[in-house]
Write an enzyme that holds these catalytic residues in place. Structure first.
Site, PDB file in Angstrom:
ATOM      1  N   LYS A  73       0.841  -1.212   0.000  1.00 42.01           N
ATOM      2  CA  LYS A  73       0.000   0.000   0.000  1.00 42.01           C
ATOM      3  C   LYS A  73       0.870   1.254   0.000  1.00 42.01           C
ATOM      4  CE  LYS A  73      -3.484   2.688  -0.085  1.00 42.01           C
ATOM      5  NZ  LYS A  73      -3.589   3.769   0.776  1.00 42.01           N
TER       6      LYS A  73
ATOM      7  N   HIS B 121       2.052   1.689  -3.454  1.00 41.74           N
ATOM      8  CA  HIS B 121       0.896   2.169  -4.229  1.00 41.74           C
ATOM      9  C   HIS B 121       0.818   3.697  -4.101  1.00 41.74           C
ATOM     10  CE1 HIS B 121      -3.218   3.738  -4.191  1.00 41.74           C
ATOM     11  NE2 HIS B 121      -3.528   2.832  -5.106  1.00 41.74           N
ATOM     12  N   ASN B 122       0.936   4.174  -2.880  1.00 45.95           N
ATOM     13  CA  ASN B 122       0.820   5.618  -2.664  1.00 45.95           C
ATOM     14  C   ASN B 122       2.003   6.381  -3.264  1.00 45.95           C
ATOM     15  OD1 ASN B 122      -1.431   4.855  -1.226  1.00 45.95           O
ATOM     16  ND2 ASN B 122      -1.104   6.349   0.384  1.00 45.95           N
TER      17      ASN B 122
ATOM     18  N   GLU C  71       1.190   6.702  -6.697  1.00 46.56           N
ATOM     19  CA  GLU C  71       0.118   7.723  -6.744  1.00 46.56           C
ATOM     20  C   GLU C  71       0.732   9.140  -6.752  1.00 46.56           C
ATOM     21  OE1 GLU C  71      -3.144   7.110  -3.804  1.00 46.56           O
ATOM     22  OE2 GLU C  71      -2.643   9.108  -3.086  1.00 46.56           O
TER      23      GLU C  71
END
Ligand code: 6PG
Length: 473
Positions: free
Chosen positions: A184, A187-188, A191
């Protein structure tokens, strides 16, 4: 108060927690919710609309309402709040209860908490959830890590509430310990990279071509119909069309140009640095947010640091085309960096991540979902140990096709003085990675010269040090 009636417990009834509770209920699960803020507990039940939901005002009641062994999900702010909640919970927990931290916790905290709770035979899972408010309510991408047996207990529920792509749930057990929270975090980081790259394209289109918000809306909408189709490009197009309720202007023109952050991008860069793994697009994106926050300094510097403004004179549609190439190329580069970080971290922390699975569950529900993830999924399905996405045959071809336009877009940024740090980092990463020869030999020579740090040679094995001819000045 009902006892042992509810399937799941949720602590933290903010936007994400509340929406996830309703999502779970819609899939046939009963959920008890608890929050320190009594008004949130009240509104959980008020808005339940016939769903089997309990809003518990006391922690004791919340605990008593749960079926045993209990499964308690936390959706509270990362950091010390998670520890406080666990400390308060601990006296009430029993052997085999499972606590799932569904926030954006730092992966090292997750490992510590897993270890500490294991001593009391309480299971702990770090679960990344992406998709914002809408995702939580109607289907997020879910990145669970922790003991496989613990995951099996909650897998049917996670699969039910997650986003679906071609009927496949966007959830998969990723690995032991903090694997879920690590994925995660990355993922960020991706992002952050994608958002910065899009912002740079906006800057160039706005300043070089004087595009109106309607023009920008049209360009991004068109891009979203092609190979860059993605959630972030889609919302960007929508943003340019949004009117402001106060000024009557477009909202984007009324928003202050300093970006905030909660830390996950910075953690990604810190972790990559610690693992000696280059992710320069993500680094540049974090720095760009930091630079944007220096608003007062920037305003003052604008008067001092002059440059000869060069006006863009080429054809407008050409720049749009170059930028489409630049953005697509850079998107590949930032996913490539995120994936290679996952690969390195997987070895270091023994997560045994399956990168095709990661790509698969990112295709729906999460903030970085994009059609490009289909190519990434097939790249890792064909070759699970692919050293870098950029050397996958299909993607290498796409990069090659974008190259000319990309370089012209960068040239335009340089000539017009418009900062494009993430795009430039993408190009430099590509240009560095594709070279068998780099000037790093000079750095080795310098290190050996001033500090006897030694170097390796190209013609014989071993470690060497030279007494350099030091001509003092
Ligand atoms: C998501 C988002 C979510 C959150 C970001 C924002 O996947 O749903 O990433 O976790 O919106 O953490 O991060 P910043 O506040 O640091 O921009």
């Amino acid at each position: 108060m009902p006892t042992q009636e509810y399937d799941y417990g949720m602590i933290g009834l903010g936007t994400m927690g509340r929406n996830l509770v309703y999502n779970m209920c819609d899939h046939g699960y009963s959920v008890a919710g608890f929050d320190k803020d009594a008004s949130k507990v009240d509104s959980l039940e008020k808005e339940a609309d016939g769903r089997k939901v309990l809003g518990a005002q006391k922690l004791e009641d919340f605990i008593a309402s749960l079926k045993s062994p209990r499964v308690i999900m936390l959706l509270v702010p990362a950091g010390h709040v998670v520890d406080m909640v666990i400390d308060e919970l601990k006296p009430f927990l029993s052997k085999n209860d499972l606590v799932m931290d569904c926030g954006n916790s730092h992966f090292t905290d997750t490992d510590l908490r897993t270890e500490q709770l294991a001593k009391e035979q309480i299971h702990f899972m770090g679960v990344g959830i992406s998709g914002g408010e809408y995702g939580a309510r109607y289907g997020p991408s879910i990145m669970p890590g922790g003991a496989k047996e613990a995951y099996e207990r909650v897998a049917p529920m996670l699969k039910a509430v997650s986003a679906k792509v071609n009927d496949e749930p966007c959830v998969s057990w990723l690995g032991p310990g903090s694997a879920g929270h690590y994925v995660k975090m990355v993922h960020n980081g991706i992002e952050y990279g994608l958002m910065q790259l899009i912002a740079e394209a906006y800057h160039l289109l706005k300043e070089c071509l004087n595009m109106s918000n309607d023009d920008l809306h049209n360009v991004f909408s068109k891009w979203n119909e092609g190979r860059m189709k993605s959630y972030l490009i889609e919302i960007t197009a929508n943003i340019f069309a949004q009117n402001d309720e106060f000024s009557g202007k477009r909202l984007i023109d009324m928003i202050l140009d300093t970006s905030k952050q909660n830390g996950t991008g910075q953690w990604t860069s810190q972790s990559a640095m610690g693992l000696y793994l280059p992710i320069p697009v993500i680094d540049a994106s974090v720095s760009a947010r930091d630079l944007s926050a220096l608003k007062e300094e920037r305003v003052a510097a604008q008067k001092i640091l002059q440059w000869h403004k060069v006006v863009f004179k080429e054809n407008d549609s050409e720049l749009v085309d170059w930028l489409e190439n630049a953005l697509y190329f850079s998107m590949i580069a930032v996913y490539a960096q995120g994936m290679s970080l996952l690969q390195r971290a997987s070895k270091e922390y023994h997560y045994d991540l399956k990168l095709d699975e990661v790509a698969r569950i990112w295709r729906g529900g999460c903030i970085i979902r994009s059609v490009l993830l289909e190519d990434i999924l097939s790249a890792y399905s064909d070759e699970p140990t692919l050293p870098n996405l950029m050397v996958n045959n299909q993607l290498a071809l796409k990069l090659e096709q974008c190259q000319d336009g990309f370089r012209l877009a960068i040239k335009t940024a340089i000539e017009t003085g418009i900062p494009a740090p993430a795009m430039m980092a993408s190009l430099a990463y590509f240009d560095g990675y594709r070279r068998g020869w780099l000037p790093a030999k000079l750095i080795q020579a310098q290190r050996d010269y001033f500090g006897a740090h030694t170097y390796e040679r190209i013609d014989r094995k071993g470690i060497f040090h030279t007494q350099w001819d030091q001509k003092q000045q």
